[in-house]
Design a protein around this motif. Structure first.
Motif, PDB file in Angstrom:
ATOM      1  N   GLU A  50      11.318  28.849  77.838  1.00 54.63           N
ATOM      2  CA  GLU A  50      10.332  29.314  76.847  1.00 54.63           C
ATOM      3  C   GLU A  50       9.008  29.715  77.502  1.00 54.63           C
ATOM      4  OE1 GLU A  50       8.947  30.157  73.085  1.00 54.63           O
ATOM      5  OE2 GLU A  50      10.752  28.936  73.096  1.00 54.63           O
ATOM      6  N   ILE A  88      15.570  35.628  70.425  1.00 54.75           N
ATOM      7  CA  ILE A  88      16.822  34.875  70.256  1.00 54.75           C
ATOM      8  C   ILE A  88      16.795  34.091  68.936  1.00 54.75           C
ATOM      9  CG2 ILE A  88      18.228  32.964  71.182  1.00 54.75           C
ATOM     10  CD1 ILE A  88      17.373  34.041  74.046  1.00 54.75           C
ATOM     11  N   ARG A  89      15.636  33.508  68.617  1.00 50.33           N
ATOM     12  CA  ARG A  89      15.506  32.776  67.339  1.00 50.33           C
ATOM     13  C   ARG A  89      15.675  33.741  66.158  1.00 50.33           C
ATOM     14  NH1 ARG A  89      11.728  29.797  70.434  1.00 50.33           N
ATOM     15  NH2 ARG A  89       9.951  31.083  69.781  1.00 50.33           N
ATOM     16  N   ASN A 103      12.695  34.382  73.909  1.00 48.89           N
ATOM     17  CA  ASN A 103      13.060  33.204  73.128  1.00 48.89           C
ATOM     18  C   ASN A 103      12.789  33.420  71.644  1.00 48.89           C
ATOM     19  OD1 ASN A 103      14.066  30.686  74.703  1.00 48.89           O
ATOM     20  ND2 ASN A 103      12.588  31.645  76.052  1.00 48.89           N
ATOM     21  N   PRO A 133      22.139  35.703  75.024  1.00 50.67           N
ATOM     22  CA  PRO A 133      22.085  34.346  74.460  1.00 50.67           C
ATOM     23  C   PRO A 133      23.453  33.767  74.095  1.00 50.67           C
ATOM     24  CG  PRO A 133      21.213  35.936  72.887  1.00 50.67           C
ATOM     25  CD  PRO A 133      21.445  36.676  74.160  1.00 50.67           C
ATOM     26  N   ALA A 143      24.034  32.838  78.657  1.00 57.34           N
ATOM     27  CA  ALA A 143      23.207  31.626  78.566  1.00 57.34           C
ATOM     28  C   ALA A 143      24.082  30.377  78.452  1.00 57.34           C
ATOM     29  CB  ALA A 143      22.254  31.717  77.376  1.00 57.34           C
ATOM     30  N   ARG A 144      25.251  30.535  77.849  1.00 52.87           N
ATOM     31  CA  ARG A 144      26.154  29.382  77.713  1.00 52.87           C
ATOM     32  C   ARG A 144      26.820  29.064  79.042  1.00 52.87           C
ATOM     33  NH1 ARG A 144      28.323  30.809  71.647  1.00 52.87           N
ATOM     34  NH2 ARG A 144      26.412  30.152  70.600  1.00 52.87           N
ATOM     35  N   ASP A 162      18.512  26.376  83.280  1.00 55.60           N
ATOM     36  CA  ASP A 162      17.727  26.927  82.177  1.00 55.60           C
ATOM     37  C   ASP A 162      17.161  28.258  82.666  1.00 55.60           C
ATOM     38  OD1 ASP A 162      16.201  27.479  79.994  1.00 55.60           O
ATOM     39  OD2 ASP A 162      14.755  25.857  80.263  1.00 55.60           O
ATOM     40  N   ARG A 205      29.777  27.228  70.352  1.00 49.30           N
ATOM     41  CA  ARG A 205      29.037  27.005  71.601  1.00 49.30           C
ATOM     42  C   ARG A 205      29.822  26.217  72.653  1.00 49.30           C
ATOM     43  NH1 ARG A 205      25.549  23.095  71.984  1.00 49.30           N
ATOM     44  NH2 ARG A 205      24.438  22.912  73.951  1.00 49.30           N
ATOM     45  N   GLY A 226      22.183  40.935  72.633  1.00 50.20           N
ATOM     46  CA  GLY A 226      22.409  39.667  71.929  1.00 50.20           C
ATOM     47  C   GLY A 226      23.779  39.088  72.211  1.00 50.20           C
ATOM     48  N   GLU A 247      24.080  27.343  80.938  1.00 49.62           N
ATOM     49  CA  GLU A 247      23.942  25.984  80.403  1.00 49.62           C
ATOM     50  C   GLU A 247      25.011  25.065  81.003  1.00 49.62           C
ATOM     51  OE1 GLU A 247      24.113  23.668  76.128  1.00 49.62           O
ATOM     52  OE2 GLU A 247      23.844  25.840  76.097  1.00 49.62           O
ATOM     53  N   ASN A 272      19.302  34.459  65.725  1.00 47.03           N
ATOM     54  CA  ASN A 272      19.981  33.307  65.138  1.00 47.03           C
ATOM     55  C   ASN A 272      19.756  33.189  63.637  1.00 47.03           C
ATOM     56  OD1 ASN A 272      21.623  31.612  66.903  1.00 47.03           O
ATOM     57  ND2 ASN A 272      19.788  31.484  68.177  1.00 47.03           N
TER      58      ASN A 272
END
Length: 224
Positions: A181, A191-192, A188, A164, A168-169, A177, A207, A160, A172, A195
């Protein structure tokens, strides 16, 4: 901080996934600690004194005992404060959690960021190779809320903090991407779930600030 029986200090760096996972573990255990932010370029005398071998964060100090390396720190925290276990109790599951955590830090971390930044064989090939590695984790978390099962555990803290909330940042910022998803529905969902956990949200960098930091890291990789 009052000199209580815990007397825990953590030397870290705000954007470091290795520091972030230790913060999460301490919060998960409800351990109060003093946080000492470090400059990882101009290293403090304290950091060099406490971690002369690797000269890196995180460093945990507990009752005068000094520990470096995030995986070892997580294990120490888990064995010292018994509530909310981080590592699985089953020997096989414990070994597998360590195996995948090593995979995240030694393969996914460096390969999926460095190779994509350098893109020696072209960006499409680099993305494809990175996604092949990420697919292993997609399979590993399939059908589970967390890698640790119903509750957040060792591999969730490691993966984690790294994927993410760090890599991932960077992706981004590069306009990639990497974990769409449709290709990675399980990750995904995971990750949710991460969060949704307050202690996780409290320990992750802001972020935009981190995207900016990761772009500087990418610049340094390109010039190296």
């Amino acid at each position: 901080m009052a000199n209580n029986e815990e007397d825990v200090k953590l030397l870290g760096f705000w954007a470091s996934p290795f520091s972030g996972r230790v913060k999460m573990a301490l919060k998960l255990k409800g351990v109060s600690y003093e946080y000492l932010e470090q400059d990882i370029v101009n290293k403090s005398a304290l950091l060099l004194e406490l971690n002369p071998v690797f000269k890196k964060v995180p460093v945990l100090v507990h009752k005068g005992q000094i520990l470096a390396e995030s995986h070892l720190i997580l294990e120490y925290i888990d064995q010292t404060w018994k509530n909310n276990p981080i590592l699985p109790q089953d020997p096989y599951e414990k070994a597998m959690a360590r195996f995948w955590a090593k995979f995240v830090d030694e393969q996914v971390g460096p390969v999926c960021f460095k190779s994509v930044v350098k893109a020696d064989k072209g960006i499409e090939v680099a993305i494809e190779e990175a996604q092949e590695l990420i697919t292993f984790l997609e399979k590993e978390v399939a059908g589970k809320d967390f890698f640790g099962g119903k509750t957040i555990g060792f591999l969730d803290l490691v993966a984690g903090s790294m994927i993410p909330f760090c890599l991932a940042r960077g992706w981004e910022g590069m306009g990639i991407d990497m974990i769409p998803e449709e290709k990675f529905p399980e990750l995904n969902r995971w990750i949710r779930n991460l969060n949704d956990i307050e202690i996780v949200r409290e320990c992750i960098p802001q972020r935009e600030k981190q995207i900016e930091h990761m772009m500087k890291v990418a610049e340094r990789i390109k010039l190296a």
